[in-house]
Scaffold this active site. Sequence first.
Site, PDB file in Angstrom:
ATOM      1  N   CYS A   2      49.379  30.873  -2.223  1.00  0.00           N
ATOM      2  CA  CYS A   2      48.063  30.050  -1.139  1.00  0.00           C
ATOM      3  C   CYS A   2      48.312  28.558  -1.516  1.00  0.00           C
ATOM      4  CB  CYS A   2      46.826  30.079  -2.362  1.00  0.00           C
ATOM      5  SG  CYS A   2      46.130  31.973  -1.523  1.00  0.00           S
ATOM      6  N   ARG A  27      55.738  29.253  -0.487  1.00  0.00           N
ATOM      7  CA  ARG A  27      55.373  29.883  -1.682  1.00  0.00           C
ATOM      8  C   ARG A  27      54.800  31.125  -1.533  1.00  0.00           C
ATOM      9  NH1 ARG A  27      53.037  25.808  -4.710  1.00  0.00           N
ATOM     10  NH2 ARG A  27      51.281  27.027  -5.392  1.00  0.00           N
ATOM     11  N   TRP A  73      47.280  33.948   1.191  1.00  0.00           N
ATOM     12  CA  TRP A  73      47.700  34.815   0.005  1.00  0.00           C
ATOM     13  C   TRP A  73      46.750  36.033   0.180  1.00  0.00           C
ATOM     14  CZ3 TRP A  73      53.188  36.494  -1.521  1.00  0.00           C
ATOM     15  CH2 TRP A  73      52.758  37.627  -1.929  1.00  0.00           C
ATOM     16  N   ASN A  99      41.864  27.601  -3.280  1.00  0.00           N
ATOM     17  CA  ASN A  99      43.365  28.507  -3.817  1.00  0.00           C
ATOM     18  C   ASN A  99      42.415  29.575  -5.250  1.00  0.00           C
ATOM     19  OD1 ASN A  99      45.336  27.462  -1.734  1.00  0.00           O
ATOM     20  ND2 ASN A  99      46.180  26.396  -3.019  1.00  0.00           N
ATOM     21  N   GLY A 100      42.713  30.522  -5.386  1.00  0.00           N
ATOM     22  CA  GLY A 100      42.494  31.379  -6.593  1.00  0.00           C
ATOM     23  C   GLY A 100      41.489  32.211  -6.318  1.00  0.00           C
ATOM     24  N   GLU A 480      69.010  40.269 -14.864  1.00  0.00           N
ATOM     25  CA  GLU A 480      68.576  38.449 -13.853  1.00  0.00           C
ATOM     26  C   GLU A 480      69.670  39.340 -13.012  1.00  0.00           C
ATOM     27  OE1 GLU A 480      66.893  37.389 -12.972  1.00  0.00           O
ATOM     28  OE2 GLU A 480      67.740  36.273 -11.984  1.00  0.00           O
ATOM     29  N   LYS A 484      67.879  39.214  -9.135  1.00  0.00           N
ATOM     30  CA  LYS A 484      68.277  39.097  -7.709  1.00  0.00           C
ATOM     31  C   LYS A 484      68.303  39.200  -6.409  1.00  0.00           C
ATOM     32  CE  LYS A 484      67.049  35.244  -8.644  1.00  0.00           C
ATOM     33  NZ  LYS A 484      66.152  34.781  -9.523  1.00  0.00           N
ATOM     34  N   GLU A 487      65.436  41.248  -5.217  1.00  0.00           N
ATOM     35  CA  GLU A 487      64.876  40.251  -4.304  1.00  0.00           C
ATOM     36  C   GLU A 487      65.134  39.907  -2.916  1.00  0.00           C
ATOM     37  OE1 GLU A 487      62.601  37.488  -7.313  1.00  0.00           O
ATOM     38  OE2 GLU A 487      64.844  36.854  -7.442  1.00  0.00           O
ATOM     39  N   HIS A 503      74.312  57.527 -22.756  1.00  0.00           N
ATOM     40  CA  HIS A 503      73.516  57.899 -22.963  1.00  0.00           C
ATOM     41  C   HIS A 503      72.503  58.501 -21.678  1.00  0.00           C
ATOM     42  CE1 HIS A 503      73.988  57.571 -27.503  1.00  0.00           C
ATOM     43  NE2 HIS A 503      74.182  56.276 -26.915  1.00  0.00           N
ATOM     44  N   LYS A 599      56.976  32.180  -4.419  1.00  0.00           N
ATOM     45  CA  LYS A 599      56.736  31.679  -4.881  1.00  0.00           C
ATOM     46  C   LYS A 599      55.911  31.370  -6.412  1.00  0.00           C
ATOM     47  CE  LYS A 599      60.232  28.572  -6.187  1.00  0.00           C
ATOM     48  NZ  LYS A 599      61.537  29.035  -6.417  1.00  0.00           N
TER      49      LYS A 599
END
Length: 604
Positions: A2, A27, A73, A99-100, A480, A484, A487, A503, A599
């Site tokens: 948003c 975002r 969003w 937003n929220g 990481e 990445k 994503e 294992h 984001k």
Amino acid sequence: MCGIVGYIGSQDAVPILMEGLARLEYRGYDSAGIAVVSASRTQVCRRVGRVRELEASLPRRLSGKVGIGHTRWATHGPVTEANAHPQSSEDGRISVVHNGIIDNAMELRDELLAKGESFSSETDTEVVAHLIANSGTDSLEQAVMDALRQITGTYAFAVTDQRHPDRIVVARNGSPLILGVGHREMFVASDLSALVRHTTSVVHLDDGELATVTAAGFRTFSQEEENTAKTPVSIDLAADEVDLAGYQHYMRKEILEQPRSVERMLRGRLDDRFGTARLDGLNLSPRDLRGFRRVKILGCGSAYYVGQIGAQLIEELARMPADAEPASEFRYRNPVIEPGTLYVAVSQSGETADTTFAVREVKRKGGHVVGLVNVVGSTIARECDGGIYLHAGPEIAVASTKALTHMAIGFAMLALVLGRVRDLSISDGQRIVAGLKELPGQIEQILASEPQIAEIAASLATARSLFFIGRVRAYPVAREGAQKFKEVTYRHAEAYQASELKHGPLALIDEELPTVAIVPDDDLTDRNLGAVEQIRARNGRLVMITHPAVPEGESQRVTVPKNERELDPVLLIIPIQLMAYHAARVLGRDIDKPRNLAKSVTVE
Ligand code: F6R
């Protein structure tokens, strides 16, 4: 997630709002809309999909000097045009972008329905538009305050009123909102990137604060109607920092920016003489630092993985017990907050809801929490007791790269400071300081191997699944790496401790499942090479990210320059960023805005 923009002044608001919305696209969103107010009417246009689709659908003659816009969003209600913002009152007089989340929206909606009101969307925001319109006062500010008294939740609002086309009223509680001050014009945005093209003079609203914004200026006030008399501050952010500047993707631009951004981050913060770092923003004296017995790091996703690198650095350099935990788990488990623990919240955006709530939980129970945050003035940065700004510059690509490298370096500096008030010797401190200074040049060297990394990435892109393995220091790097890769390529990738392979996961190894092994030149090299051999013996394909001194095997390899062993993870992370980028490029993915991701994850 948003985004909000707003404009009031002498120019046509429409192109300014559309440009602002395009700046907020990174975002993450699923629909967008604008409301444009002229003396005679308010026109609202909304659309599911991209901002450019909204732009193409706008009526040709749409213009006005006042307007608000939004990228949504979906939270309350599915992704439909009716649920996109702006939302309006029944008579269309009031328009609201938000937003929220309003927690008591259902109860308020039921009350309004019982009074005979009808709704055209399923959003919590429409409820707020109705409350404002029903307030019975002619003052828009008063009407907004009346509505705020009835709602609970988090919000950033921008509201227009057809009866008062000379103003936008905005309010903030738990979701960022910034005013931009121009010459006889004003801007509103939830994110600096939507403002920098127009002005560098800004006002950050605080939680519980409102503002009336007119073409002539602004007035800030509290919910108790007291003036808060905010003055604008100047931001150090150039428009080209948020532009593509000739690159095809922000992700690559941001990866390649790292030598310069790291140099900037370190400038003035390293003390060669005493082998330590200057971190005044922590607001902790040597005595305070000495008083902590352990460190607990809280972050989400990649920030959590870098938090694991941070915990390792702190244990190694300061010999204090340290661990990292996903903030998203911590906040829900009624954590025990210990007085002798230093809590560290780590976040690029400074707005991640889970991390913000974790910070609040620590503070509510009397704990001491500092932040490692990139966005200056963000919620987490403001709520922590002190912190270290990462100074990575704006990060637009959804997949975080340079901010993560800066987080790892921020942890190295924190570990240094904690170590030097304990048993880390001056010479060991100086060794780490010298290592930190080497980083920009060494990152530059890694980036020079981009063509080779791109070739390897292309060969990995076709695999249906991948393993990333590492041990101890290198394990968070592997995590990481897998994150990445997932994503931006949408391929399955999983990280394992190299020690855990035998294992269980070894059962999956065959010629179709490649493994990226992170093998630093350190005390564990031989053991790591043992794991590599186990994979090779089962016909597994291998790519090694390693140091020049590690013996060459038959695998493809990317070498990174050797630094001090404690700092090696900072450099090992760089090739995996390029690897993910180039694999995604080969696959034709929407690299800067991967599907389903945002984001700033500002909702639960
Ligand atoms: C990964 C990524 C996410 C974020 C996570 C926390 O590329 O970007 O996993 O790391 O959502 O975000 P921040 O750092 O803004 O709190």
